[in-house]
Design a protein around this motif. Sequence first.
Motif, PDB file in Angstrom:
ATOM      1  N   LEU A  84       0.835  -1.215   0.000  1.00  0.00           N
ATOM      2  CA  LEU A  84       0.000   0.000   0.000  1.00  0.00           C
ATOM      3  C   LEU A  84       0.867   1.261   0.000  1.00  0.00           C
ATOM      4  O   LEU A  84       0.549   2.240  -0.676  1.00  0.00           O
ATOM      5  N   LEU A  85       1.953   1.228   0.765  1.00  0.00           N
ATOM      6  CA  LEU A  85       2.818   2.420   0.827  1.00  0.00           C
ATOM      7  C   LEU A  85       3.465   2.693  -0.535  1.00  0.00           C
ATOM      8  O   LEU A  85       3.554   3.845  -0.971  1.00  0.00           O
ATOM      9  N   HIS A  86       3.908   1.615  -1.211  1.00  0.00           N
ATOM     10  CA  HIS A  86       4.462   1.790  -2.560  1.00  0.00           C
ATOM     11  C   HIS A  86       3.414   2.436  -3.463  1.00  0.00           C
ATOM     12  O   HIS A  86       3.709   3.355  -4.228  1.00  0.00           O
ATOM     13  N   TYR A  87       2.196   1.906  -3.343  1.00  0.00           N
ATOM     14  CA  TYR A  87       1.101   2.412  -4.185  1.00  0.00           C
ATOM     15  C   TYR A  87       0.853   3.889  -3.871  1.00  0.00           C
ATOM     16  O   TYR A  87       0.723   4.725  -4.761  1.00  0.00           O
ATOM     17  N   GLN A  88       0.827   4.189  -2.572  1.00  0.00           N
ATOM     18  CA  GLN A  88       0.560   5.574  -2.147  1.00  0.00           C
ATOM     19  C   GLN A  88       1.630   6.515  -2.722  1.00  0.00           C
ATOM     20  O   GLN A  88       1.314   7.580  -3.259  1.00  0.00           O
ATOM     21  N   ALA A  89       2.885   6.092  -2.624  1.00  0.00           N
ATOM     22  CA  ALA A  89       3.974   6.944  -3.112  1.00  0.00           C
ATOM     23  C   ALA A  89       3.783   7.227  -4.611  1.00  0.00           C
ATOM     24  O   ALA A  89       3.895   8.371  -5.054  1.00  0.00           O
ATOM     25  N   ARG A  90       3.442   6.167  -5.384  1.00  0.00           N
ATOM     26  CA  ARG A  90       3.251   6.366  -6.830  1.00  0.00           C
ATOM     27  C   ARG A  90       2.090   7.293  -7.119  1.00  0.00           C
ATOM     28  O   ARG A  90       2.189   8.199  -7.945  1.00  0.00           O
ATOM     29  N   GLU A  91       0.949   7.031  -6.436  1.00  0.00           N
ATOM     30  CA  GLU A  91      -0.245   7.830  -6.713  1.00  0.00           C
ATOM     31  C   GLU A  91      -0.006   9.300  -6.354  1.00  0.00           C
ATOM     32  O   GLU A  91      -0.422  10.197  -7.067  1.00  0.00           O
ATOM     33  N   GLU A  92       0.695   9.514  -5.217  1.00  0.00           N
ATOM     34  CA  GLU A  92       0.903  10.904  -4.805  1.00  0.00           C
ATOM     35  C   GLU A  92       1.803  11.626  -5.804  1.00  0.00           C
ATOM     36  O   GLU A  92       1.644  12.810  -6.063  1.00  0.00           O
ATOM     37  N   LYS A  93       2.749  10.854  -6.379  1.00  0.00           N
ATOM     38  CA  LYS A  93       3.607  11.455  -7.400  1.00  0.00           C
ATOM     39  C   LYS A  93       2.750  11.871  -8.596  1.00  0.00           C
ATOM     40  O   LYS A  93       2.870  12.976  -9.119  1.00  0.00           O
ATOM     41  N   LEU A  94       1.835  10.974  -8.991  1.00  0.00           N
ATOM     42  CA  LEU A  94       0.953  11.291 -10.118  1.00  0.00           C
ATOM     43  C   LEU A  94       0.080  12.498  -9.776  1.00  0.00           C
ATOM     44  O   LEU A  94      -0.139  13.381 -10.604  1.00  0.00           O
ATOM     45  N   GLU A  95      -0.432  12.532  -8.538  1.00  0.00           N
ATOM     46  CA  GLU A  95      -1.280  13.662  -8.110  1.00  0.00           C
ATOM     47  C   GLU A  95      -0.522  14.974  -8.252  1.00  0.00           C
ATOM     48  O   GLU A  95      -1.052  15.974  -8.706  1.00  0.00           O
ATOM     49  N   GLN A  96       0.759  14.934  -7.830  1.00  0.00           N
ATOM     50  CA  GLN A  96       1.593  16.133  -7.928  1.00  0.00           C
ATOM     51  C   GLN A  96       1.624  16.625  -9.375  1.00  0.00           C
ATOM     52  O   GLN A  96       1.498  17.810  -9.641  1.00  0.00           O
ATOM     53  N   GLN A  97       1.783  15.641 -10.285  1.00  0.00           N
ATOM     54  CA  GLN A  97       1.883  16.040 -11.700  1.00  0.00           C
ATOM     55  C   GLN A  97       0.570  16.595 -12.209  1.00  0.00           C
ATOM     56  O   GLN A  97       0.537  17.417 -13.114  1.00  0.00           O
ATOM     57  N   GLN A  98      -0.541  16.144 -11.611  1.00  0.00           N
ATOM     58  CA  GLN A  98      -1.832  16.582 -12.128  1.00  0.00           C
ATOM     59  C   GLN A  98      -2.313  17.897 -11.505  1.00  0.00           C
ATOM     60  O   GLN A  98      -3.329  18.435 -11.911  1.00  0.00           O
ATOM     61  N   THR A  99      -1.595  18.412 -10.490  1.00  0.00           N
ATOM     62  CA  THR A  99      -2.112  19.598  -9.800  1.00  0.00           C
ATOM     63  C   THR A  99      -2.206  20.797 -10.738  1.00  0.00           C
ATOM     64  O   THR A  99      -2.876  21.771 -10.434  1.00  0.00           O
ATOM     65  N   ASP A 100      -1.531  20.732 -11.899  1.00  0.00           N
ATOM     66  CA  ASP A 100      -1.625  21.849 -12.846  1.00  0.00           C
ATOM     67  C   ASP A 100      -3.057  22.010 -13.355  1.00  0.00           C
ATOM     68  O   ASP A 100      -3.486  23.111 -13.661  1.00  0.00           O
ATOM     69  N   SER A 101      -3.795  20.890 -13.468  1.00  0.00           N
ATOM     70  CA  SER A 101      -5.196  21.006 -13.913  1.00  0.00           C
ATOM     71  C   SER A 101      -6.121  20.661 -12.752  1.00  0.00           C
ATOM     72  O   SER A 101      -6.569  19.539 -12.634  1.00  0.00           O
ATOM     73  N   PRO A 102      -6.400  21.649 -11.882  1.00  0.00           N
ATOM     74  CA  PRO A 102      -7.179  21.339 -10.675  1.00  0.00           C
ATOM     75  C   PRO A 102      -8.622  20.964 -11.033  1.00  0.00           C
ATOM     76  O   PRO A 102      -9.195  21.512 -11.957  1.00  0.00           O
ATOM     77  N   VAL A 103      -9.152  20.001 -10.267  1.00  0.00           N
ATOM     78  CA  VAL A 103     -10.545  19.604 -10.467  1.00  0.00           C
ATOM     79  C   VAL A 103     -11.397  20.481  -9.576  1.00  0.00           C
ATOM     80  O   VAL A 103     -11.117  20.627  -8.391  1.00  0.00           O
ATOM     81  N   SER A 104     -12.469  21.039 -10.111  1.00  0.00           N
ATOM     82  CA  SER A 104     -13.278  21.931  -9.269  1.00  0.00           C
ATOM     83  C   SER A 104     -14.250  21.114  -8.448  1.00  0.00           C
ATOM     84  O   SER A 104     -15.124  20.454  -9.004  1.00  0.00           O
ATOM     85  N   ALA A 105     -14.061  21.146  -7.140  1.00  0.00           N
ATOM     86  CA  ALA A 105     -14.950  20.350  -6.289  1.00  0.00           C
ATOM     87  C   ALA A 105     -16.015  21.242  -5.663  1.00  0.00           C
ATOM     88  O   ALA A 105     -17.053  20.779  -5.250  1.00  0.00           O
ATOM     89  N   GLY A 106     -15.730  22.536  -5.587  1.00  0.00           N
ATOM     90  CA  GLY A 106     -16.631  23.435  -4.852  1.00  0.00           C
ATOM     91  C   GLY A 106     -18.023  23.573  -5.431  1.00  0.00           C
ATOM     92  O   GLY A 106     -18.992  23.120  -4.839  1.00  0.00           O
TER      93      GLY A 106
END
Length: 1322
Positions: A854-876
């Motif tokens: 799970l930790l390996h998975y978390q590290a990968r996903e968070e890296k991907l999330e970092q890359q995607q922060t340029d296109s923020p999803v509007s949740a509000g």
Amino acid sequence: MSGSPAASAAAAPCRFAHYFVVCGIDAETGLEPDELAALYQWLEADLHGRDPSAATTGENFEQSPLKRTFKSKVLGHYPENVEWNPFDRDAVNMLCMPKGLSFRTQADQRQPQFHSFIITKEDGSRTYGFVHTFYEEVTSPQICSAMQTLYQMHNAEHASANPTSCSASSSSSSSSSMDSLASSLDEVDSPSPSSSSSSSSSQGGSGSYDSSRDTLYVSKALCLITPMPFMHACRRFLSQLHRAVTGTTPPPLPLESYIHNILYEVPLPPPGRSLKFHGVYEPIICQRPGPGELPLADFPLGEAFSLLGVENLVQLFTCTLLEMQILLYSQDYQRLMTVAEGITTLLFPFQWQHVYVPILPASLLHFLDAPVPYLMGLQSKEGTDRSKLELPQEANLCFVDIDNHCIELPEDFPQFPNKTEFIQELSEVLLTFGLSPNGGSLSRTHTAIPAHPGSNPSTPGRERKAAAIRDLEDDGRNGNLAGEELAMLELLQGNATLERLQALAKRTGVTVARVDALRAGVKGQGTEGQGGRTAAEEEELRNAKLNVQLREVFASRFTTMFADYEAFVIQSAPDLESWLTNREQMHNFDKASFLSDQPEPYLPFLSHFIETQMFATFIDNKIMSQWEEKEPLLRVFDGRIDKARLYNVRAPSLRSSNYQRCTILKESAQAIEQRLTKIDHTAIHPHLLDMKIGQGKYEQGFFPKLQADVLNAGPANNKWSHRTATAQRRKDRHRQQTEHLTLDNDLKEQKYMQEARSLGKNLRQPKLSDLSPAVIAQTNWKFVEGLLKECRMKTKRMLVEKMGREAVELGHGEVSITGLEENTLIASLCDLLERIWSHGLQVKQGKSALWSHLLHYQAREEKLEQQQTDSPVSAGPERRKSESSIGMPSLRVSVIQDMRHIQSMSEIKTEVGRARAWIRLSLEKKLLSQHLKQLLSRQALTKKLYKRYAFLRCEEEKEQFIFHLLSLNAVDYFCFTSVFTTIMIPYRAVIIPIKKLSNAMTTSNPWVCVSGELGDSGVMQIPKNVLEMTFDCQNLGKLTTVQLGHDNSGLLAKWLVDCVMVRNEITGHTYKFPCGRWLGKGVDDGSLERVLIGELVPSGEEDSGRCCRTPPLQRSPSQTRRISITSLAGRGYKPTSAQIQEAIGEAVNNIVKHFHKPEKERGSLTILLCGESGLVGALEQFFHHGFKSARLFQRTVFVWDFVEKAVAYMESADQMGDLQETAEPLGMTCQSLCHYVNAINSTPRNIGKDGKFQLLVCLGARDRLLPQWLPLLVECPVILRMYEESALLRDRTTVNTLIGVLETLHDFPVTLETSLVKGIDL
């Protein structure tokens, strides 16, 4: 099918020993590097991603040649073959010399060693091997020169690497997982820590070999293979054979005579008898327990206790009973065997059902990867640290470091029942035999000297020395001189300083006479001890008595714990055939009833234990015993239970957790003593055989080449060979029957026991012979199949149990699962997932394989999330689509989110704990299979972490596994909420008004207080225009009530609320608290606050705001909402009198059932009192029947108005003295009713009239006053004004029935939630 030695022994003709084997160096083939070591290096190279082919040469120049392993061979085994126990050359060779050959020079220690081993066959039967290893001078010049050449190569290699020698050596001792396990490949044979110093000090000598100067010695092993574990007898026979070889004079007869005698002329002693046969110099005695006694176990339990200490041993025993993975770790093979055999014999009447390899040869280390319960022994390398040992999985591992007397336990495991008293009783037995309960025998002088409690700091030396001698003397009395102590005594005699020390002890007033006597006793080993027995025989008798007494203490624990087990065995099949066919679908044991009959403190242990394989097998044997002969252990156990019943007739229902001590210690020891003192049988003496003259001439120090022809055939006419013919025929019949069953194709699936039983049977012991990578893959394939099967069984069991419970709550059948049992099942699911995740791991990180993934998975996903922060999803903006659909914003579902919840919980300290919490949370959210699917969908990650053969890389099995887990979504679990009760949890509350009839907004200030089974949130103000809030609060458990109110300020103070929704933001559980009524003065019943009763919204519905806004008018009365008669919806609905009476009966019934459940599983009483179809609602219906609610000028009249009028009448009557002539108790009752009603009316809370009636009913139920108040209300003249003639309340018989029904609640302690009774002052 049984794994007991007794069963396999009876199958074979009654010969004491089946084979005599000699292993050693083959002079023809010379020095060959051990190919197993080579395979081992291949595995290791494979593990670290190096090129395996480079490693397979097996030549290891890094290591000094004397320390390398060379191939041993079976030089001879006699007879060629025994039909009922075919000879397995590879296995015997590997177990006789698990490390291969070892070489020594004259500078090294060359004491002979003894160890035993066990071979478990496919059908679970066992044969035992006893091995005496000694060193023999190498005479072959080829071998000596080969060794010399190896040394020259080694030195050359070393010289060239010398400049960087320290870096080279550090790289070789890298703590890679396989290298550190390679303990058994290269080490000096030194079983006892005490001899290690001398071997390391003599390294100068052993570090080199020069054939002109040094004598070379090589190990040779003599081995007896027997059907029963007569360890002492075999040990003595082999050591006498060795003495005959090393003695200065040749033995009386050629060695063949003695070997032929033990192979063909010594029978097994019959049950309950003893037997004397002759070794080379002295007679040897062995005895076998009778049919009613505990089965034979000859390994010295006292030694196991002194190695580990009582406390540790009991903990290890508990782990074994619960079928955890157990790894024993020691330098000495015999110790591994002693502890493993000791623990398994103590399991009586149960038997270990899984992989059992007390000595794991180095080449089988990949077996530690096995994702099944196992009991294995691993030889530790001298000087290696436990921390260097990297094991594939530790989440469920019990690691036993025998040499350091310590043990590492799995995280949360239940304690053995009455553990303290149990340990106390065992300690007393050990003390009577002079053993210390804390490990170490009382006589271990070399350990006792440094820390003797009596040592005086001023003159420590003198005191301690005296104490040491005193210890030795005590031991003379106790006859407690084991091998190490004998060595100690020899030291004491030959050492000048110690002689002086003795003189000093004499001066200090310690009598040393007994030491002298002891010395004499030890010197004269051959001299007769008491009763004409030698000292060795005395020692053996003492061991046997200690063994049996310790075992009796364990056995008597089980006889008391399972005294009534037969009552719970479910015998459902008409015959064996049909039982075997449907084995898997059947319930064999009524677990729930059995547990409900047990004392509370036993439950955590028992609920786990009755889920194990060994218990299942025990029950299966019991059921099969109605069709065939009873399995021997079961027969003894049942006999004991019957005997206990005769002596002590107790009602099975009177269960107490009082500790019952074992009562038959004396007689059990006497039986053994009688057998050993009065010999029943004596075997034929060894005699001259018809041998060729001149062969095998005696040569001191060398074991001769034996004449095979005389040893391969036994005597033609043997008077006891036919003794077992009938037993043999019976066994053959049984074997054919089982074979016939095995062949029957329909039975393929069920073949005996459930839950990976087939796996356990096939893999009781790994195949020791063929170890090609293909075989390893095959083994792993078996594991994968077994894991999948186990997963199917476990999920099915969890579903069946849970469904059973939910059906009960819907009114079908009886409840069977208990919270405890549910916890057990979930814990075993967590354990299964850990085992699946640790199967075929490339490199182990941390103790929990699942969490690490799970930790390996978390590290990968968070890296991907970092890359995607340029296109923020509007949740509000999209959370509220429009004002019209007020509801819960949906909860984001993600593996990572749930991991973060777990990571933020400071209560959980370990990785295993985190993984378990994450599994529990996912299970409660019904997302377990979805999360794991998500986790495994990252193929690249799985490939990186797992080997090709791992379960998680078998596509089809993985799919099925996830599918099985998906089935668990069918039921509701609270396994996270109910376990982590102290954590902070974020909640979200939303209030949903009814739009059509009211202002959505109110000008007053609303407040809310949420209560659950574990506490409440306190009163919280709600921002008035939002009607939604989030709050953090310590876990409230399952939510039960919401108090909702407002302060009645402003112009629009009336408020019509449909319901309140509250969600636990971690688990996603959403509760709905229906209201459907007004809050406000002068409207409805004038209530400014209401207590709302909650219900869990089935998952999947809460996302749609729609389910909340269905106008209540369309609900049918049976809908899950208690409709107050006076509420908007209730006005059109009139139940019949029969329906009303039925509803009251049902409500009271539910409360009674509630109190019959175990305390931890009762759920909420508030719902049963005030919820839908609760007691309050039913009584409200009763009071409303025939009620003249003539709504003059639209003013509704409430039941509470009737109660108030009645009380007013009583009070005025009381003042006028009308009640004077009524009986005293009635007056009291009258006062209590008035008191309660006034207290409710004067409460500072603004509860409406229906709320007040609810309170009165709840308080009346709590204080057992309801049945007394009813007649008062019925007698009151007010009733004539307010009720019609036909009203139930005016019908005497109905009221009397109602009083009778309500009185049944008097037996139970009704406690009310604070949210109900807040502010009432009685």
